[in-house]
Design an enzyme around this catalytic site. Structure first.
Site, PDB file in Angstrom:
ATOM      1  N   GLY A 130      -4.796  -0.673   1.220  1.00  0.00           N
ATOM      2  CA  GLY A 130      -4.534  -0.300   2.606  1.00  0.00           C
ATOM      3  C   GLY A 130      -3.132   0.299   2.753  1.00  0.00           C
ATOM      4  O   GLY A 130      -2.941   1.482   2.524  1.00  0.00           O
ATOM      5  N   HIS A 157      -8.770   9.099  -6.197  1.00  0.00           N
ATOM      6  CA  HIS A 157      -8.241   7.829  -5.685  1.00  0.00           C
ATOM      7  C   HIS A 157      -9.336   6.801  -5.425  1.00  0.00           C
ATOM      8  O   HIS A 157      -9.101   5.601  -5.551  1.00  0.00           O
ATOM      9  CB  HIS A 157      -7.463   8.092  -4.392  1.00  0.00           C
ATOM     10  CG  HIS A 157      -6.567   6.966  -3.981  1.00  0.00           C
ATOM     11  ND1 HIS A 157      -5.387   6.674  -4.631  1.00  0.00           N
ATOM     12  CD2 HIS A 157      -6.677   6.044  -2.982  1.00  0.00           C
ATOM     13  CE1 HIS A 157      -4.805   5.632  -4.056  1.00  0.00           C
ATOM     14  NE2 HIS A 157      -5.572   5.224  -3.065  1.00  0.00           N
ATOM     15  N   SER A 211      -4.313   0.802  -5.428  1.00  0.00           N
ATOM     16  CA  SER A 211      -3.637   1.541  -4.365  1.00  0.00           C
ATOM     17  C   SER A 211      -2.482   0.699  -3.819  1.00  0.00           C
ATOM     18  O   SER A 211      -1.650   0.232  -4.601  1.00  0.00           O
ATOM     19  CB  SER A 211      -4.661   1.936  -3.291  1.00  0.00           C
ATOM     20  OG  SER A 211      -4.130   2.879  -2.407  1.00  0.00           O
ATOM     21  N   TRP A 212      -2.424   0.444  -2.505  1.00  0.00           N
ATOM     22  CA  TRP A 212      -1.370  -0.416  -1.969  1.00  0.00           C
ATOM     23  C   TRP A 212      -1.369  -1.775  -2.684  1.00  0.00           C
ATOM     24  O   TRP A 212      -0.322  -2.379  -2.910  1.00  0.00           O
ATOM     25  CB  TRP A 212      -1.533  -0.621  -0.470  1.00  0.00           C
ATOM     26  CG  TRP A 212      -0.888  -1.897   0.016  1.00  0.00           C
ATOM     27  CD1 TRP A 212      -1.511  -3.064   0.365  1.00  0.00           C
ATOM     28  CD2 TRP A 212       0.529  -2.157   0.129  1.00  0.00           C
ATOM     29  NE1 TRP A 212      -0.580  -4.023   0.703  1.00  0.00           N
ATOM     30  CE2 TRP A 212       0.667  -3.496   0.568  1.00  0.00           C
ATOM     31  CE3 TRP A 212       1.664  -1.400  -0.105  1.00  0.00           C
ATOM     32  CZ2 TRP A 212       1.914  -4.086   0.779  1.00  0.00           C
ATOM     33  CZ3 TRP A 212       2.907  -1.979   0.109  1.00  0.00           C
ATOM     34  CH2 TRP A 212       3.022  -3.312   0.543  1.00  0.00           C
ATOM     35  N   ASP A 221      -6.351  12.235  -8.695  1.00  0.00           N
ATOM     36  CA  ASP A 221      -5.911  11.488  -7.521  1.00  0.00           C
ATOM     37  C   ASP A 221      -4.817  12.307  -6.829  1.00  0.00           C
ATOM     38  O   ASP A 221      -3.666  12.308  -7.248  1.00  0.00           O
ATOM     39  CB  ASP A 221      -5.369  10.115  -7.952  1.00  0.00           C
ATOM     40  CG  ASP A 221      -5.074   9.202  -6.777  1.00  0.00           C
ATOM     41  OD1 ASP A 221      -4.860   9.708  -5.662  1.00  0.00           O
ATOM     42  OD2 ASP A 221      -5.047   7.973  -6.987  1.00  0.00           O
TER      43      ASP A 221
END
Length: 315
Positions: A40, A296, A112-113, A268
């Site tokens: 996120g 991604h 990701s995050w 990505d």
């Protein structure tokens, strides 16, 4: 992927400052502890994340980070104050959850995050981390944030212009992310909804070329989850996640002795491969896996690499 599985235990962890963090445990109660750290920020846990672990060999722990998913209070309520939702609060929540569940050391898995948060946690508490499997690596440096919300616009100029024009004219040449953070916390629901739509339309544009992944991944969620994610994302990224610039890469030496697998899609656009490559060079116990057909949001090939890494670390 392993078959669907349900939690055998779950609850809300009281953090002592007005937050209730949802957690659940699946798989083998005597298995190797593993924590799923979602992305996120603000996306919440996915039930699919349970299925990348062998349920016979892993004790699978998932949690929803502050103000999203099933954690309370929820960021979809504009009255919810996000000031006590920072990277450092989340690190403390992870430690509190580890102690609550009686875990000594755990494997960390996320993307990701989630990879940023995993790195921040592991560099703070390296003695509590057995291994790490990171997908679509980010370190949430200001340079990365600027690329995602400005630089990559050179590939999508029309969509980026719409993203820029989603904020008041006076803010368009300033801090777009801070402007969006104000809009998605506006008392007027129409203002919040339009800003949420404009933000997610840009996120979807960045991943729109990923034919092997999920090109509409950001907008394809319920309204409350959409608003919560954009509120939390804009809150975090407008503050550079409260991290000193480059600190996670600079302190990668603290990860010495922790085996890691970094799995990154070559295509990505939002989080370029360079991020994972730089981290792999600074972390001597990490192995970089470049997935040739992925962006991604992944691909079948990327999922196979995740499964291989997690199966390799199972005991």
């Amino acid at each position: 992927m392993f078959p669907p599985i349900e939690p055998y235990d779950h609850g809300h962890l009281d953090t002592g400052d007005g937050h209730l963090v949802y957690w659940e445990v699946c798989g083998n109660p005597e298995g190797k502890p593993a924590l799923v750290v979602h992305g996120g920020p603000g996306s919440g846990c996915s039930v699919g994340a349970r299925r990348v672990f062998d349920p016979e060999r892993y004790r699978i722990i998932l949690f929803d980070q502050r103000n999203c998913g099933r954690s309370l209070p929820h960021a979809s309520d504009p009255a919810t104050d996000l000031s006590a939702n920072t990277t450092h609060h989340l690190i403390a929540d992870m430690e509190r959850l580890r102690e609550h569940l009686g875990v000594d050391r755990w494997l960390l898995y996320g993307g990701s995050w989630g990879s940023t948060l995993m790195l921040a946690y592991a560099e703070t508490h390296p003695e509590r981390v057995s291994e790490m499997v990171m997908v679509s690596v980010t370190m949430t440096r200001r340079s990365e944030i600027d690329w995602l919300y400005r630089g990559v616009g050179r590939f999508f100029p029309e969509q980026w212009q719409r993203f820029r024009e989603g904020v008041p004219e006076a803010d368009r040449d300033g801090d777009l992310l801070a402007a969006y953070a104000r809009l998605v916390s506006d008392p007027d629901p129409h203002v919040r909804e339009k800003a949420t739509h404009d933000w997610l339309a840009w996120e979807d544009a960045v991943i729109s070329l990923e034919s092997n992944g999920h090109p509409g991944a950001y907008s394809d969620r319920p309204d409350a989850a959409r608003l919560a994610m954009v509120r939390i994302c804009s809150h975090y990224f407008s503050h550079a996640a409260w991290l000193e610039e480059g600190v996670l890469l600079r302190d990668a030496h603290k990860l010495a002795g922790i085996p890691g697998v970094l799995i990154h899609g070559r295509f990505d656009l939002g989080g370029p491969l360079e991020n994972a490559w730089q981290l792999a060079r600074a972390w001597p116990d990490a192995r970089l896996v470049v997935v040739p057909d992925s962006g991604h949001t992944g691909s079948d090939t990327m999922r196979k690499e995740v499964l291989a890494a997690l199966n390799g670390f199972a005991q």
